[in-house]
Design a protein around this motif. Structure first.
Motif, PDB file in Angstrom:
ATOM      1  N   ALA A 328       0.773  -1.181   0.174  1.00 30.51           N
ATOM      2  CA  ALA A 328       0.101  -0.025  -0.018  1.00 30.51           C
ATOM      3  C   ALA A 328       0.768   1.356   0.008  1.00 30.51           C
ATOM      4  CB  ALA A 328      -0.728  -0.053   1.170  1.00 30.51           C
ATOM      5  N   GLU A 329       1.996   1.374   0.347  1.00 31.98           N
ATOM      6  CA  GLU A 329       2.962   2.454   0.696  1.00 31.98           C
ATOM      7  C   GLU A 329       3.987   2.404  -0.579  1.00 31.98           C
ATOM      8  OE1 GLU A 329       4.220   1.858   4.607  1.00 31.98           O
ATOM      9  OE2 GLU A 329       6.262   1.049   3.985  1.00 31.98           O
ATOM     10  N   GLY A 330       3.948   1.554  -1.454  1.00 33.75           N
ATOM     11  CA  GLY A 330       4.779   1.599  -2.484  1.00 33.75           C
ATOM     12  C   GLY A 330       5.802   0.433  -2.515  1.00 33.75           C
ATOM     13  N   THR A 331       6.158  -0.335  -1.282  1.00 32.19           N
ATOM     14  CA  THR A 331       7.090  -1.152  -1.379  1.00 32.19           C
ATOM     15  C   THR A 331       6.748  -2.666  -1.565  1.00 32.19           C
ATOM     16  OG1 THR A 331       8.074   0.428   0.510  1.00 32.19           O
ATOM     17  CG2 THR A 331       8.882  -2.155   0.431  1.00 32.19           C
ATOM     18  N   LEU A 332       7.488  -3.420  -2.378  1.00 27.57           N
ATOM     19  CA  LEU A 332       7.243  -4.708  -2.948  1.00 27.57           C
ATOM     20  C   LEU A 332       8.204  -5.563  -2.355  1.00 27.57           C
ATOM     21  CD1 LEU A 332       6.074  -6.767  -4.772  1.00 27.57           C
ATOM     22  CD2 LEU A 332       7.313  -6.181  -6.527  1.00 27.57           C
ATOM     23  N   ILE A 333       7.766  -6.547  -1.546  1.00 29.38           N
ATOM     24  CA  ILE A 333       8.788  -7.650  -0.968  1.00 29.38           C
ATOM     25  C   ILE A 333       7.771  -8.776  -1.339  1.00 29.38           C
ATOM     26  CG2 ILE A 333       9.661  -6.505   0.880  1.00 29.38           C
ATOM     27  CD1 ILE A 333       7.791  -7.977   2.642  1.00 29.38           C
ATOM     28  N   HIS A 334       8.211 -10.294  -1.246  1.00 31.19           N
ATOM     29  CA  HIS A 334       7.813 -11.332  -1.826  1.00 31.19           C
ATOM     30  C   HIS A 334       7.362 -12.183  -0.520  1.00 31.19           C
ATOM     31  CE1 HIS A 334       6.888 -14.673  -4.091  1.00 31.19           C
ATOM     32  NE2 HIS A 334       7.895 -15.447  -3.351  1.00 31.19           N
ATOM     33  N   ARG A 335       6.050 -12.650  -0.829  1.00 32.11           N
ATOM     34  CA  ARG A 335       5.377 -13.692   0.075  1.00 32.11           C
ATOM     35  C   ARG A 335       4.955 -14.967  -0.639  1.00 32.11           C
ATOM     36  NH1 ARG A 335       0.873 -15.896   2.478  1.00 32.11           N
ATOM     37  NH2 ARG A 335      -0.415 -15.094   0.994  1.00 32.11           N
ATOM     38  N   PRO A 336       5.662 -16.018  -0.283  1.00 32.42           N
ATOM     39  CA  PRO A 336       5.408 -17.222  -1.206  1.00 32.42           C
ATOM     40  C   PRO A 336       3.807 -17.299  -1.228  1.00 32.42           C
ATOM     41  CG  PRO A 336       7.080 -17.613   0.107  1.00 32.42           C
ATOM     42  CD  PRO A 336       6.620 -16.357   0.692  1.00 32.42           C
ATOM     43  N   ALA A 337       3.452 -17.719  -2.017  1.00 40.44           N
ATOM     44  CA  ALA A 337       1.726 -18.140  -2.493  1.00 40.44           C
ATOM     45  C   ALA A 337       1.514 -19.576  -1.875  1.00 40.44           C
ATOM     46  CB  ALA A 337       1.449 -17.977  -4.020  1.00 40.44           C
ATOM     47  N   HIS A 338       2.373 -20.358  -1.948  1.00 44.23           N
ATOM     48  CA  HIS A 338       2.088 -21.750  -1.303  1.00 44.23           C
ATOM     49  C   HIS A 338       1.680 -21.780   0.030  1.00 44.23           C
ATOM     50  CE1 HIS A 338       2.464 -25.982  -0.793  1.00 44.23           C
ATOM     51  NE2 HIS A 338       2.396 -26.349  -1.953  1.00 44.23           N
ATOM     52  N   PRO A 339       0.626 -22.226   0.360  1.00 41.91           N
ATOM     53  CA  PRO A 339       0.287 -22.343   1.877  1.00 41.91           C
ATOM     54  C   PRO A 339       1.315 -22.830   2.800  1.00 41.91           C
ATOM     55  CG  PRO A 339      -1.417 -23.399   0.390  1.00 41.91           C
ATOM     56  CD  PRO A 339      -0.263 -23.085  -0.516  1.00 41.91           C
ATOM     57  N   ALA A 340       2.179 -23.877   2.379  1.00 37.00           N
ATOM     58  CA  ALA A 340       3.149 -24.289   3.319  1.00 37.00           C
ATOM     59  C   ALA A 340       3.870 -23.434   3.775  1.00 37.00           C
ATOM     60  CB  ALA A 340       3.732 -25.742   2.652  1.00 37.00           C
ATOM     61  N   LEU A 341       4.067 -22.313   2.949  1.00 31.79           N
ATOM     62  CA  LEU A 341       5.251 -21.298   3.452  1.00 31.79           C
ATOM     63  C   LEU A 341       4.770 -19.912   3.462  1.00 31.79           C
ATOM     64  CD1 LEU A 341       8.610 -22.685   1.323  1.00 31.79           C
ATOM     65  CD2 LEU A 341       7.865 -23.153   3.765  1.00 31.79           C
ATOM     66  N   GLY A 342       3.662 -19.761   3.608  1.00 31.76           N
ATOM     67  CA  GLY A 342       2.669 -18.544   3.666  1.00 31.76           C
ATOM     68  C   GLY A 342       2.960 -17.651   4.550  1.00 31.76           C
ATOM     69  N   HIS A 343       3.702 -18.039   5.508  1.00 28.24           N
ATOM     70  CA  HIS A 343       4.136 -17.537   6.855  1.00 28.24           C
ATOM     71  C   HIS A 343       5.559 -16.658   6.584  1.00 28.24           C
ATOM     72  CE1 HIS A 343       5.918 -21.107   7.175  1.00 28.24           C
ATOM     73  NE2 HIS A 343       6.763 -20.962   8.140  1.00 28.24           N
ATOM     74  N   LEU A 344       6.143 -16.972   5.386  1.00 25.80           N
ATOM     75  CA  LEU A 344       7.712 -16.154   5.222  1.00 25.80           C
ATOM     76  C   LEU A 344       7.313 -15.078   4.501  1.00 25.80           C
ATOM     77  CD1 LEU A 344       9.796 -19.362   3.747  1.00 25.80           C
ATOM     78  CD2 LEU A 344       9.606 -18.390   5.967  1.00 25.80           C
ATOM     79  N   LEU A 345       8.432 -14.024   4.516  1.00 23.50           N
ATOM     80  CA  LEU A 345       8.603 -12.866   3.641  1.00 23.50           C
ATOM     81  C   LEU A 345      10.059 -13.011   3.139  1.00 23.50           C
ATOM     82  CD1 LEU A 345       6.679 -10.245   5.719  1.00 23.50           C
ATOM     83  CD2 LEU A 345       5.702 -11.338   3.962  1.00 23.50           C
ATOM     84  N   ARG A 346      10.258 -12.507   1.883  1.00 15.20           N
ATOM     85  CA  ARG A 346      11.479 -12.518   1.540  1.00 15.20           C
ATOM     86  C   ARG A 346      11.892 -11.081   0.855  1.00 15.20           C
ATOM     87  NH1 ARG A 346      11.701 -15.325  -4.465  1.00 15.20           N
ATOM     88  NH2 ARG A 346      11.532 -13.289  -4.832  1.00 15.20           N
ATOM     89  N   ILE A 347      13.098 -10.696   1.199  1.00 15.40           N
ATOM     90  CA  ILE A 347      13.394  -9.311   0.781  1.00 15.40           C
ATOM     91  C   ILE A 347      14.733  -9.291   0.003  1.00 15.40           C
ATOM     92  CG2 ILE A 347      13.929  -7.148   1.633  1.00 15.40           C
ATOM     93  CD1 ILE A 347      12.523  -8.008   4.240  1.00 15.40           C
ATOM     94  N   SER A 348      14.709  -8.711  -1.129  1.00 15.60           N
ATOM     95  CA  SER A 348      15.999  -9.038  -2.023  1.00 15.60           C
ATOM     96  C   SER A 348      17.036  -7.878  -1.144  1.00 15.60           C
ATOM     97  CB  SER A 348      15.603  -8.146  -3.287  1.00 15.60           C
ATOM     98  OG  SER A 348      14.906  -9.005  -3.925  1.00 15.60           O
ATOM     99  N   ALA A 349      18.420  -8.155  -1.136  1.00 14.26           N
ATOM    100  CA  ALA A 349      19.273  -7.322  -0.312  1.00 14.26           C
ATOM    101  C   ALA A 349      19.876  -6.309  -1.383  1.00 14.26           C
ATOM    102  CB  ALA A 349      20.498  -8.284   0.003  1.00 14.26           C
TER     103      ALA A 349
END
Length: 370
Positions: A328-349
């Protein structure tokens, strides 16, 4: 029983009906300056293209690339201490995934995959008409990784044709050592191949040592120029495999999938390895700094041997909300769509991730637990 699709065993070849100018010049041993046989638009003025990108790009755009990717393979062979016959160039790691499935699997073949790993692999598995069996990750404090023993057991139980392993893994960032990967290979049925997705290989500490790029029978190692070399938009990748496997892949490969511009860019990067190594070192430094900052905010940060950092939240709902607020504030990080890993967030370095305040919304979510 062969590891390859049944119909390929009955085909001779590989044969390319249009081997291309470069391959023909190598065969003849002299240049062919009068190129009037391949029906390219060589007389296209390309004024607009040249004005925007320059004359060199316009010239490359007019011509087919080298179907054998000879120069790129030669440079890679020299860099990795491998024979050229063990190297195959294609349009990025994704294209190589589709290619390996076409070569290895018949319709209905069983493929073993970690539940929640790189999702494009599963997309191609379904497109090939294969049956996919997903295996849960091994999880514990400070640990989330593909379960090698469970993958091997499933391959034997399900009589699988292929096991897929991303190493380093996406999205967890975990790296299995070579001895463990080879033990997995040895535990598979004879007719089962291991497809090893090494898109993040260049971020390993030993990435440039010859032993890290060895040819492993029964294994197809897939790599890319998208990450460490910064050529994601041009789509260039390569496979390391036995010459026998290389020949089988060539039976189903799209010969001109890699453009002349992409090949020229890959050649340029291979001529300047110090630039790539400088970039990798900078990424690793940012990754470590980002990991430290996230831990200071109370995050459960997973060890990573990639160009990203992954963190586990308490549950998928918390990850969804943090992801939503950042978008919503314009920052894109990644959350896996698969239910098994839906509690993860991935951020590019990236440097942008370290700008003060950039991830303050995430920090607030971590500290509030919501």
């Amino acid at each position: 029983m062969s590891r390859f699709a049944r119909h390929l065993e009955r085909q001779d070849g590989p044969h390319n009906p249009f081997p291309g100018l470069q391959a023909l010049e190598r065969k003849l041993g002299h240049a062919l300056p009068h190129r009037i046989g391949s029906n390219e638009g060589l007389d296209m003025p390309h004024r607009a293209l040249a004005a925007r990108f320059g004359h060199e790009v316009a010239n490359l755009a007019r011509t087919y690339g080298d179907a054998e990717a000879w120069q790129v393979r030669e440079l890679l062979a020299r860099s990795l201490a491998l024979p050229m016959e063990a190297l195959l160039i294609d349009a990025g790691a994704d294209s190589l995934m589709a290619l390996t499935l076409r070569a290895l699997c018949d319709e209905g073949s069983t493929v073993i995959t970690s539940a929640g790993t790189y999702p494009t692999w599963s997309y191609f598995v379904r497109g090939q008409g294969c049956r996919q069996v997903e295996i849960d990750y091994a999880s514990g404090p400070g640990h989330l990784a593909p379960d090698l023993a469970a993958l091997a057991e499933a391959a034997r139980r399900e009589r699988a044709r292929v096991v897929y392993l991303a190493n380093p893994d996406n999205p967890s960032g975990h790296l299995h050592g070579d001895a463990d990967v080879l033990a997995l290979r040895d535990a598979l049925p004879d007719e089962c191949a291991l497809v090893l997705d090494e898109a993040y290989h260049d971020f390993r500490d030993d990435a440039w040592e010859p032993a890290a790029s060895a040819i492993w029978p029964g294994v197809i190692r897939l790599r890319t120029f998208s990450k460490a070399h910064g050529l994601a938009g041009l789509r260039v990748g390569y496979a390391i495999a036995t010459p026998e496997t290389h020949a089988m892949l060539m039976k189903v490969r799209i010969h001109y999938a890699v453009s002349s511009l992409a090949l020229a860019a890959a050649e340029t990067m291979l001529h300047h390895p110090d630039e790539t190594r400088e970039h990798v070192a900078a990424v690793i430094a940012r990754r470590d700094a980002l990991s430290d900052w996230l831990r200071e905010q109370g995050a459960d940060v997973l060890p990573s041997i990639t160009n990203f950092v992954s963190l586990r939240l308490a549950n998928a709902d918390q990850a969804v909300e943090a992801h939503r607020r950042l978008l919503a504030e314009g920052t894109l990080i990644h959350r896996p769509a698969h239910p098994a890993l839906g509690h993860l967030l991935r951020i590019s370095a990236l440097e942008d991730a370290l700008v003060p305040g950039r991830l303050e919304t995430l920090a607030s979510a971590l500290q509030s637990g919501s």
